[in-house]
Design a protein around this motif. Structure first.
Motif, PDB file in Angstrom:
ATOM      1  N   GLY A  13     144.589  20.656  73.675  1.00  0.00           N
ATOM      2  CA  GLY A  13     144.020  19.618  74.529  1.00  0.00           C
ATOM      3  C   GLY A  13     144.819  19.433  75.800  1.00  0.00           C
ATOM      4  O   GLY A  13     146.058  19.435  75.777  1.00  0.00           O
ATOM      5  N   GLY A  14     144.096  19.284  76.909  1.00  0.00           N
ATOM      6  CA  GLY A  14     144.753  19.146  78.213  1.00  0.00           C
ATOM      7  C   GLY A  14     144.337  17.883  78.927  1.00  0.00           C
ATOM      8  O   GLY A  14     144.091  17.884  80.130  1.00  0.00           O
ATOM      9  N   ALA A  17     147.438  13.191  77.340  1.00  0.00           N
ATOM     10  CA  ALA A  17     148.394  13.401  76.245  1.00  0.00           C
ATOM     11  C   ALA A  17     148.895  14.842  76.231  1.00  0.00           C
ATOM     12  O   ALA A  17     150.102  15.090  76.113  1.00  0.00           O
ATOM     13  N   SER A  42     139.718  22.969  77.160  1.00  0.00           N
ATOM     14  CA  SER A  42     138.385  23.442  77.522  1.00  0.00           C
ATOM     15  C   SER A  42     137.833  22.581  78.650  1.00  0.00           C
ATOM     16  O   SER A  42     137.587  21.387  78.465  1.00  0.00           O
ATOM     17  N   GLY A  46     136.063  18.855  78.717  1.00  0.00           N
ATOM     18  CA  GLY A  46     136.578  17.835  79.629  1.00  0.00           C
ATOM     19  C   GLY A  46     137.464  16.820  78.922  1.00  0.00           C
ATOM     20  O   GLY A  46     137.731  16.916  77.722  1.00  0.00           O
ATOM     21  N   VAL A  48     138.723  12.458  78.513  1.00  0.00           N
ATOM     22  CA  VAL A  48     138.080  11.150  78.380  1.00  0.00           C
ATOM     23  C   VAL A  48     137.884  10.485  79.752  1.00  0.00           C
ATOM     24  O   VAL A  48     136.983   9.671  79.943  1.00  0.00           O
ATOM     25  N   VAL A  50     139.558   8.313  81.558  1.00  0.00           N
ATOM     26  CA  VAL A  50     140.024   6.954  81.859  1.00  0.00           C
ATOM     27  C   VAL A  50     141.506   6.887  81.504  1.00  0.00           C
ATOM     28  O   VAL A  50     142.070   7.853  81.017  1.00  0.00           O
ATOM     29  N   GLY A  51     142.126   5.732  81.722  1.00  0.00           N
ATOM     30  CA  GLY A  51     143.535   5.568  81.369  1.00  0.00           C
ATOM     31  C   GLY A  51     144.382   5.562  82.616  1.00  0.00           C
ATOM     32  O   GLY A  51     145.051   6.547  82.914  1.00  0.00           O
ATOM     33  N   ALA A  53     146.189   2.523  83.897  1.00  0.00           N
ATOM     34  CA  ALA A  53     147.210   1.482  84.056  1.00  0.00           C
ATOM     35  C   ALA A  53     148.322   1.717  83.043  1.00  0.00           C
ATOM     36  O   ALA A  53     148.059   2.094  81.906  1.00  0.00           O
ATOM     37  N   ILE A 189     137.879  25.776  71.392  1.00  0.00           N
ATOM     38  CA  ILE A 189     138.310  26.166  70.049  1.00  0.00           C
ATOM     39  C   ILE A 189     137.113  26.037  69.106  1.00  0.00           C
ATOM     40  O   ILE A 189     136.481  24.965  69.039  1.00  0.00           O
ATOM     41  N   LEU A 337     144.745  10.059  71.815  1.00  0.00           N
ATOM     42  CA  LEU A 337     143.582   9.477  71.132  1.00  0.00           C
ATOM     43  C   LEU A 337     143.319  10.132  69.778  1.00  0.00           C
ATOM     44  O   LEU A 337     142.678   9.532  68.917  1.00  0.00           O
ATOM     45  N   PRO A 344     142.492  -0.940  75.722  1.00  0.00           N
ATOM     46  CA  PRO A 344     143.507  -0.881  76.782  1.00  0.00           C
ATOM     47  C   PRO A 344     143.880  -2.233  77.405  1.00  0.00           C
ATOM     48  O   PRO A 344     144.289  -2.299  78.561  1.00  0.00           O
ATOM     49  N   ALA A 349     148.238   2.798  75.709  1.00  0.00           N
ATOM     50  CA  ALA A 349     147.951   4.105  75.104  1.00  0.00           C
ATOM     51  C   ALA A 349     148.842   5.219  75.674  1.00  0.00           C
ATOM     52  O   ALA A 349     149.351   6.054  74.923  1.00  0.00           O
ATOM     53  N   ILE A 350     149.018   5.226  76.973  1.00  0.00           N
ATOM     54  CA  ILE A 350     149.861   6.274  77.564  1.00  0.00           C
ATOM     55  C   ILE A 350     151.294   6.094  77.064  1.00  0.00           C
ATOM     56  O   ILE A 350     152.001   7.059  76.778  1.00  0.00           O
TER      57      ILE A 350
END
Ligand code: FAD
Length: 502
Positions: A13-14, A17, A42, A46, A48, A50-51, A53, A189, A337, A344, A349-350
């Motif tokens: 995943g890119g 995270a 991939s 794509g 999510v 968002v994220g 703040a 994948i 995630l 949030p 989360a970050i």
């Protein structure tokens, strides 16, 4: 228990995270001979999207990566964030700031807020926000870096984070990670390969048939939780009873005038709406409970609350509050995630990705995968989730709002045990208890408890040693010092222009 060293880390995943993990592991371990780090993502699937703040801990993450802050701010179109403004959360028409940093200055070795509480009890009308340099600078649209070298100045008690474009942040980290040797492989994948005996993941097969093998797998596949959830079948601890919001709809809009260095959260009839001002646009989103509101109504509310023109089609996201029953299982560790999600509301989360990476570095395994270390990792991660959950629930529980079914549900829900203890202690004595090195500081708990209308009936007995006049005099002096310091700061726009931003 020592085993063969890990020779290959595969990051699946890119999104934010995945690239945070790639940038950090390659920075810390990239120079180790014989260790390869490969990230598979991939573009067709794509991210999510968002994220945006963050909380102040991100500063140490950036420092660990050796990031130049001015470059980071320019590249990610970031603004500074001094806290979160909560609008209509206690009651419609009311607002307060949960600022970063601390309030006032401690006196006689006792936390400042006990003197503030004493002042309140004596009838002094001095809002708590006015004792926080971050809150007041945020509201005034001003920013300057904290001055830790001036311990007597309110500027020493400031703290800040960033609001940035999530897509640009991932690209920024990707450039660094690739420069540090991370191999990026594009492709969907289609199959996860496992050892027939142990169930350990041995590799992932891509659509074109290519197999990427590894020893340690970081599952950064987002809500799909491709490795941990889908392949290893790790269950999910569902906290939607405590946090019923399960939908978000996000849309960026154009800028409208100057922006204050604050994230804004405005309570709505079945949730809340975020507003995150960046250099080039404003990020907006409506988080709501589908049991209490239809999607179409949620979208209307979001659009009615925009300050500018929408810049994209809405991004609709479904989620459940909670986390996987194990975040590290066999040779798979979830970051982001894929391991869990809490709404949030406090931009956490970050940070959870960051703390997961830090924990991984401390407990980095050999191919023997010591169960004790795995247990430790899981236990500490659950503690993080629990602390955040209780802090979030506080916002919903301590409210006067009863104008919708959603708010009546939230305010009538018995609080989780840890939160109940904190509320009881604060109500009775003004004291804030933290069980361990919790993410949220005393100042954060104070901000939200006071902001949400929780009223203590007492305060530290020693605060009564200062008589009423002296308490008034000192509080007034601190308040004026804060106001003066804020008036001397540049606006955020001036500050950004000084480093080549905005
Ligand atoms: P994603 O961004 O979803 O990335 C998943 C990656 O996995 C993608 O690259 C995808 O292509 C890849 N992938 C998945 N399946 C496959 C496959 N089969 N093959 C190949 N690749 C695959 N956090 C904050 O700190 N502050 C905030 O303000 C904030 N706001 C948020 C608002 C909402 C509504 C939501 C839902 C989250 C928010 N977050 C926030 C959380 C933040 O967005 C995430 O923590 C962060 O973006 C990490 O996402 P991720 O990388 O785990 O997942």
């Amino acid at each position: 228990m020592n085993g063969e060293p890990i020779r290959k880390i595969v990051i699946v995943g890119g999104g934010t995270a995945g690239w945070m993990a790639a940038a950090a592991t390659s920075r810390i371990m990239g120079a180790f001979p014989g260790l390869t780090i490969e990230l598979v993502e991939s573009e067709a699937i794509g991210t999510v999207g968002v994220g945006e703040a963050t909380i102040p801990q991100i500063i140490s993450f950036n420092m660990m990566l050796g990031i130049d802050e001015a470059e980071f701010v320019r590249e990610t179109r970031a603004t500074y964030k001094l806290g979160i403004e909560f609008v209509d959360w206690l009651r419609i028409g009311h607002s307060y700031v949960h600022p970063f940093g601390s309030y006032g200055i401690d006196m006689l070795g006792i936390d400042f807020h006990h003197f503030w509480l004493r002042g309140q009890r004596a009838g002094l009308d001095m809002p708590l926000d006015e004792f926080s340099i971050s809150a007041m600078a945020g509201k005034a649209g001003r920013f300057i870096h904290p001055r830790k070298d001036q311990p007597n100045s309110p500027l020493a008690r400031m703290a800040y984070a960033f609001q940035f474009d999530a897509g640009r942040y991932a690209r920024f980290l990707r450039n660094r990670a690739e420069a540090q040797g991370v191999i990026r492989t594009e492709g969907r994948i289609t199959e996860v390969l496992q050892d027939g005996e142990t169930g350990f993941v041995t590799g992932v097969r891509l659509e074109d048939g290519k197999i990427v093998e590894g020893d340690l797998f970081l599952d950064c596949s987002g809500f799909r939780s491709l490795l941990l959830g889908q392949t290893l079948g790790v269950g999910f601890t569902d906290w939607s009873k405590w946090l019923p919001c399960d939908r978000a709809i996000a849309v960026p809009c154009s800028l409208a005038g100057d922006n204050e260095p604050l994230t804004r959260s405005t309570a709505q009839p079945a949730g809340w709406q975020w507003r995150i001002p960046l250099q080039h646009r404003i990020g907006n989103g409506h988080v709501y409970s589908s049991a209490h509101m239809e999607d179409a109504e949620a979208e209307d509310i979001l659009h009615a609350g925009l300050d500018g023109t929408p810049l994209a089609e809405p991004n609709r996201i479904r989620f459940t509050a909670g986390h996987r029953d194990r975040i590290w299982e066999k040779n798979v560790i979830a970051l982001g995630l894929s391991g869990g999600f809490l709404e949030p509301l406090e931009s956490t989360a970050i940070h959870l990705v960051q703390s997961g990476i830090a924990r991984l570095m401390i407990l980095f395994p050999s191919r023997a995968f010591n169960p004790k270390e795995i247990e430790r990792f899981n236990r500490d991660t659950f503690a993080d989730y629990l602390d955040i959950r209780d802090f979030l629930v506080l916002h919903y529980k301590a409210t006067e709002r009863d104008d919708s079914e959603f708010w009546r549900y939230c305010r009538n829900l018995p609080p989780p045990d840890g939160l109940a203890d904190k509320l009881e202690m604060f109500r009775s004595s003004g004291r804030i208890i933290r069980e361990h090195n919790e993410l949220f500081t005393e100042a954060s708990w104070l901000a939200v408890m006071v902001g949400q209308g929780v009223e203590p009936s007492g305060y530290h007995p020693a605060a009564a040693l200062l008589d009423e006049d002296e308490t008034r005099r000192r509080l007034s002096h601190i308040r004026q010092t804060v106001a003066h310091a804020v008036s001397q700061m540049p606006t955020q726009d001036e500050y950004l222009a000084g480093i080549g931003g905005a």
